[in-house]
Structure formats: C-alpha cells, structure tokens
Design a protein around this motif. Sequence first.
Motif, PDB file in Angstrom:
ATOM      1  N   LYS A   1       0.809  -1.224   0.000  1.00  0.00           N
ATOM      2  CA  LYS A   1       0.000   0.000   0.000  1.00  0.00           C
ATOM      3  C   LYS A   1       0.847   1.281   0.000  1.00  0.00           C
ATOM      4  O   LYS A   1       0.390   2.322  -0.454  1.00  0.00           O
ATOM      5  N   ARG A   2       2.087   1.190   0.509  1.00  0.00           N
ATOM      6  CA  ARG A   2       2.941   2.384   0.610  1.00  0.00           C
ATOM      7  C   ARG A   2       4.344   2.034   0.101  1.00  0.00           C
ATOM      8  O   ARG A   2       4.978   1.111   0.602  1.00  0.00           O
ATOM      9  N   VAL A   3       4.813   2.777  -0.876  1.00  0.00           N
ATOM     10  CA  VAL A   3       6.117   2.490  -1.487  1.00  0.00           C
ATOM     11  C   VAL A   3       6.981   3.751  -1.521  1.00  0.00           C
ATOM     12  O   VAL A   3       6.492   4.844  -1.808  1.00  0.00           O
ATOM     13  N   TYR A   4       8.259   3.582  -1.244  1.00  0.00           N
ATOM     14  CA  TYR A   4       9.259   4.651  -1.328  1.00  0.00           C
ATOM     15  C   TYR A   4      10.040   4.435  -2.621  1.00  0.00           C
ATOM     16  O   TYR A   4      10.546   3.339  -2.886  1.00  0.00           O
ATOM     17  N   ILE A   5      10.180   5.486  -3.440  1.00  0.00           N
ATOM     18  CA  ILE A   5      10.916   5.412  -4.705  1.00  0.00           C
ATOM     19  C   ILE A   5      12.216   6.196  -4.592  1.00  0.00           C
ATOM     20  O   ILE A   5      12.227   7.334  -4.129  1.00  0.00           O
ATOM     21  N   ILE A   6      13.306   5.575  -5.028  1.00  0.00           N
ATOM     22  CA  ILE A   6      14.587   6.262  -5.067  1.00  0.00           C
ATOM     23  C   ILE A   6      15.299   5.908  -6.367  1.00  0.00           C
ATOM     24  O   ILE A   6      15.418   4.730  -6.722  1.00  0.00           O
ATOM     25  N   ALA A   7      15.758   6.940  -7.092  1.00  0.00           N
ATOM     26  CA  ALA A   7      16.391   6.740  -8.400  1.00  0.00           C
ATOM     27  C   ALA A   7      17.345   7.889  -8.686  1.00  0.00           C
ATOM     28  O   ALA A   7      17.264   8.957  -8.070  1.00  0.00           O
ATOM     29  N   PRO A   8      18.267   7.729  -9.647  1.00  0.00           N
ATOM     30  CA  PRO A   8      19.164   8.821 -10.021  1.00  0.00           C
ATOM     31  C   PRO A   8      18.425   9.922 -10.777  1.00  0.00           C
ATOM     32  O   PRO A   8      17.444   9.645 -11.478  1.00  0.00           O
TER      33      PRO A   8
ATOM     34  N   TYR B   1       1.116   0.618 -10.518  1.00  0.00           N
ATOM     35  CA  TYR B   1       0.983   0.725  -9.067  1.00  0.00           C
ATOM     36  C   TYR B   1       0.027   1.860  -8.707  1.00  0.00           C
ATOM     37  O   TYR B   1       0.238   3.007  -9.112  1.00  0.00           O
ATOM     38  N   LYS B   2      -0.993   1.539  -7.940  1.00  0.00           N
ATOM     39  CA  LYS B   2      -2.026   2.523  -7.593  1.00  0.00           C
ATOM     40  C   LYS B   2      -2.021   2.900  -6.114  1.00  0.00           C
ATOM     41  O   LYS B   2      -2.885   3.643  -5.655  1.00  0.00           O
ATOM     42  N   GLY B   3      -1.031   2.394  -5.367  1.00  0.00           N
ATOM     43  CA  GLY B   3      -0.956   2.725  -3.945  1.00  0.00           C
ATOM     44  C   GLY B   3      -0.314   4.077  -3.706  1.00  0.00           C
ATOM     45  O   GLY B   3      -0.116   4.878  -4.629  1.00  0.00           O
ATOM     46  N   GLU B   4       0.085   4.325  -2.462  1.00  0.00           N
ATOM     47  CA  GLU B   4       0.667   5.614  -2.084  1.00  0.00           C
ATOM     48  C   GLU B   4       2.177   5.617  -2.278  1.00  0.00           C
ATOM     49  O   GLU B   4       2.866   4.686  -1.855  1.00  0.00           O
ATOM     50  N   ILE B   5       2.683   6.649  -2.933  1.00  0.00           N
ATOM     51  CA  ILE B   5       4.135   6.878  -2.997  1.00  0.00           C
ATOM     52  C   ILE B   5       4.479   7.783  -1.820  1.00  0.00           C
ATOM     53  O   ILE B   5       4.168   8.975  -1.827  1.00  0.00           O
ATOM     54  N   VAL B   6       5.095   7.217  -0.790  1.00  0.00           N
ATOM     55  CA  VAL B   6       5.335   7.997   0.425  1.00  0.00           C
ATOM     56  C   VAL B   6       6.423   9.047   0.213  1.00  0.00           C
ATOM     57  O   VAL B   6       6.404  10.110   0.850  1.00  0.00           O
ATOM     58  N   GLU B   7       7.355   8.770  -0.661  1.00  0.00           N
ATOM     59  CA  GLU B   7       8.359   9.765  -1.046  1.00  0.00           C
ATOM     60  C   GLU B   7       9.012   9.319  -2.352  1.00  0.00           C
ATOM     61  O   GLU B   7       9.197   8.130  -2.610  1.00  0.00           O
ATOM     62  N   GLU B   8       9.378  10.305  -3.160  1.00  0.00           N
ATOM     63  CA  GLU B   8      10.023  10.053  -4.448  1.00  0.00           C
ATOM     64  C   GLU B   8      11.318  10.855  -4.451  1.00  0.00           C
ATOM     65  O   GLU B   8      11.298  12.081  -4.554  1.00  0.00           O
TER      66      GLU B   8
ATOM     67  N   ALA C   1      10.705   5.706 -12.516  1.00  0.00           N
ATOM     68  CA  ALA C   1       9.583   6.042 -11.634  1.00  0.00           C
ATOM     69  C   ALA C   1       8.269   6.067 -12.400  1.00  0.00           C
ATOM     70  O   ALA C   1       7.247   5.562 -11.916  1.00  0.00           O
ATOM     71  N   ALA C   2       8.293   6.631 -13.613  1.00  0.00           N
ATOM     72  CA  ALA C   2       7.078   6.681 -14.431  1.00  0.00           C
ATOM     73  C   ALA C   2       6.598   5.284 -14.775  1.00  0.00           C
ATOM     74  O   ALA C   2       5.393   4.989 -14.738  1.00  0.00           O
ATOM     75  N   GLY C   3       7.534   4.405 -15.105  1.00  0.00           N
ATOM     76  CA  GLY C   3       7.161   3.035 -15.431  1.00  0.00           C
ATOM     77  C   GLY C   3       6.572   2.303 -14.243  1.00  0.00           C
ATOM     78  O   GLY C   3       5.570   1.599 -14.363  1.00  0.00           O
ATOM     79  N   PHE C   4       7.174   2.476 -13.070  1.00  0.00           N
ATOM     80  CA  PHE C   4       6.668   1.823 -11.861  1.00  0.00           C
ATOM     81  C   PHE C   4       5.239   2.255 -11.563  1.00  0.00           C
ATOM     82  O   PHE C   4       4.377   1.452 -11.192  1.00  0.00           O
ATOM     83  N   LYS C   5       4.962   3.547 -11.737  1.00  0.00           N
ATOM     84  CA  LYS C   5       3.658   4.096 -11.350  1.00  0.00           C
ATOM     85  C   LYS C   5       2.530   3.783 -12.334  1.00  0.00           C
ATOM     86  O   LYS C   5       1.366   4.039 -12.032  1.00  0.00           O
ATOM     87  N   LEU C   6       2.865   3.206 -13.485  1.00  0.00           N
ATOM     88  CA  LEU C   6       1.816   2.866 -14.455  1.00  0.00           C
ATOM     89  C   LEU C   6       0.819   1.871 -13.888  1.00  0.00           C
ATOM     90  O   LEU C   6      -0.396   2.024 -14.044  1.00  0.00           O
TER      91      LEU C   6
END
Length: 391
Positions: A162-169, A185-192, A178-183
């Motif tokens: 339900k809650r995912v943290y994204i970290i990338a260069p 995934y419909k949960g909450e991105i707690v931080e990007e 990040a754009a690909g992951f969110k296609l």
Amino acid sequence: MKQQLKVVALAALFGFAATAAVAQDKIKIGVILTLSGPAAVLGQQARDGFALAIKDLGGKMAGRDVEVVVVDDELKPDAAVAKVTGLLERDKVDFVMGPIFSNVLQAIHKPVVDSKTFLISPNAGPSSYAGKNCSPFFYVTSYQNDQVHEILGKVAQDRGYKRVYIIAPNYQAGKDAAAGFKLDYKGEIVEETYVPLGMLDFQVELSKIASLKPDAVFTFMPGGMGVGLVKQYKQAGLADQIPVLSAFTVDESTLPAQQDAAVGMFGGADWAPNLDNPQNKKFVAAYEDAYHSVPATYAFQAYDAAMLIDSAVRAVKGDLSNKDAVAAALKKADFTSLRGAFKFNTNGYPIQDFYLTKVAKRPDGKFQTEIVDKVFENYGDRYAKDCMPGN
C-alpha cells in the motif's frame, strides 16, 4: 575495332577489380560504452558480450571481415559526442553500437542518425525516441526504459503493497523508471527521491526509509550506485524488514561486489542467466568460460545487437549502400535471440516477455538472478503508437 575491344576489356577488368575491392572492405562497427568510473562494469559486460558474438561469427559478416572500434564515453555526454564524431568522421563506421546510459544516448543520437549511420542500443531505451521521434536509423535490443520498471509496479500492486518509497538517479532513465513503476501501481508513494548520478553514500535516504516504514522500496540504481545502496541497506538492518523491488540494481554486473547483501532482493528483467533455452545455455557457458564471471543483461543484449547487425548484413549480401534495404533488414530482426521470442515494434524497440527475478547464490559460490515469474508476455511499449514508420 581491336582498340575498342581492348578498352571494353580493360573497363570490365577494372570494374571487376573495383567490385572485388568493395567486397573485401571491412564491416566497421563503432562501439561506445561507459568503460571507466564506478559504472564501468556495465560497459565492460556489454563490450565482452559483443566481442563474444563477433567471435562466434568467426569475425565475419556475409563473408566480410568485421573491424570493431571501441571507445569510452566516460559517462560524459560532451565527451561522448566527441568520441562518436570520431567514429563517424575518422573511422567511417557502418554501425554504432551503444551506449549504456540514456543521457549519453540523448547526446549522440542526433549526430549518428543525422549522418544516416545505424545506431543500435544494447541498453539505453529512453521514451524520447520511442514515439514521434522514432527513426529508421535507431534500433534497441533491450527495452523501452519504462517497461522493466512496470514489472515491479505490477508486482507491488499484485502483492498488495500500500505504501512504497521510490529512489532513483536524477536523469532521464531514473525519471523513466519512476514513471514506469507508477503505471500499474495505484498505492501511495510515500516519497520520491532523486539523487545525483554517481552518488555512493545513501545514509540520509536510508534514514528516511527507516522513519517512513514503507511496505516496499522501489529503486533503479545501476552500477556502483547499486553496490553502495544495497550494502548500506543491508548494514542498516533494512533488508530483513522492508522488501526491495529493483531494476538494474541487483544484477550480474553488481552482484560480485554486493554478494550476500543482495540475496533475496527482487528485480525486473527481459532475461536471466537461467532462462531455459539452448542458445542461452550455450551463451552463458561460453561467457563464463571466456570472462570468468556471470553475464548480465548488458552482455546478452550486446550479444543480440551483434547478431542483429549480422542478420541485416547477411540479408543485403554485404552491400550496405542501400540504406533503406539495411533498415528493412534490421527491422525484420531475422536472428535467434538469446531471450527466445523477439521482434521489433514499429518504433524499433522490442516486443518481448518480461520477468520478475530474484537474487540467488549458486552452489559454486557465484551469484545470479533467477526467474521467479513471467509478468508480461509479448509486451510492446506504449509509445510505439505515436511512431510513424519511415519517419
């Protein structure tokens, strides 16, 4: 009359000699990869995979000797432009194979395709050339950048995170990740969080993850960045608490340095060393024998790039003068890919299967990714609809 026959005979002789000389000219391929700095292992894998393919071809394509000119882009776009200009103008290459990183590809794409030289990417596949800016001089043997990351988004959604943290260069491929992951995934991105390309110290970001306590972390962190992140993640005690879904962070290029810290971490890929088909088994065995390491996707995709070029050269019987014919032959992709089923979409990017992988330690003590599930089948990217063939 005799004089005329003599002239005709000489013309025929010279004509034959010229044709024979053309037939003996080498196929010249420029290879531009990141071969220095923390990310060098990625380029080295691609260089070695390509070299293995040329060796398997006997150093020839359609009977013509192959000359490969390798340059280091240094992961610097300006340097890459200078290096690729040298390949085009000084070395007069017929094909350019590379690069690894999307920011480098964006720098060299225009000078290469504007010169009507074929550019074959064994790794970088940014969205910017997959749609309306597609080109008959550009082909990708890897994927469109979003796709690999879509795998992890679908897995996160399917597993109920339900809650995912994204970290990338902080560069094009990181944003594509990040754009690909969110296609899916419909949960909450707690931080990007986007970090500088090449960063190796993640203590601040790991403290945030520990405090936010997400259900999972999604990351794209290639090369030395991935080594640093995974080791520090394990040392921080997070590996046993918060699962990691990653792309190009834990793979065969980084596992020799990450080792046990990476075991159990998930990845998304278009291939893995244990993919069960005869050509892949032969490739993996030959690569390990030649280079004493387990091949990563970078190596297999570069091997396929060489075989793609060979298929086109064979199709035109070694005559590269008709660019339209060469482009048509490349688009046909008449070769046996190490991944199995493979064909090009209208934009020169592949339609292929994608997998969830997991890091495992082999009985011989080496580490590799292994296929867990097939997530997408015969999957083409979403930008191809905007590409008009012949652009």
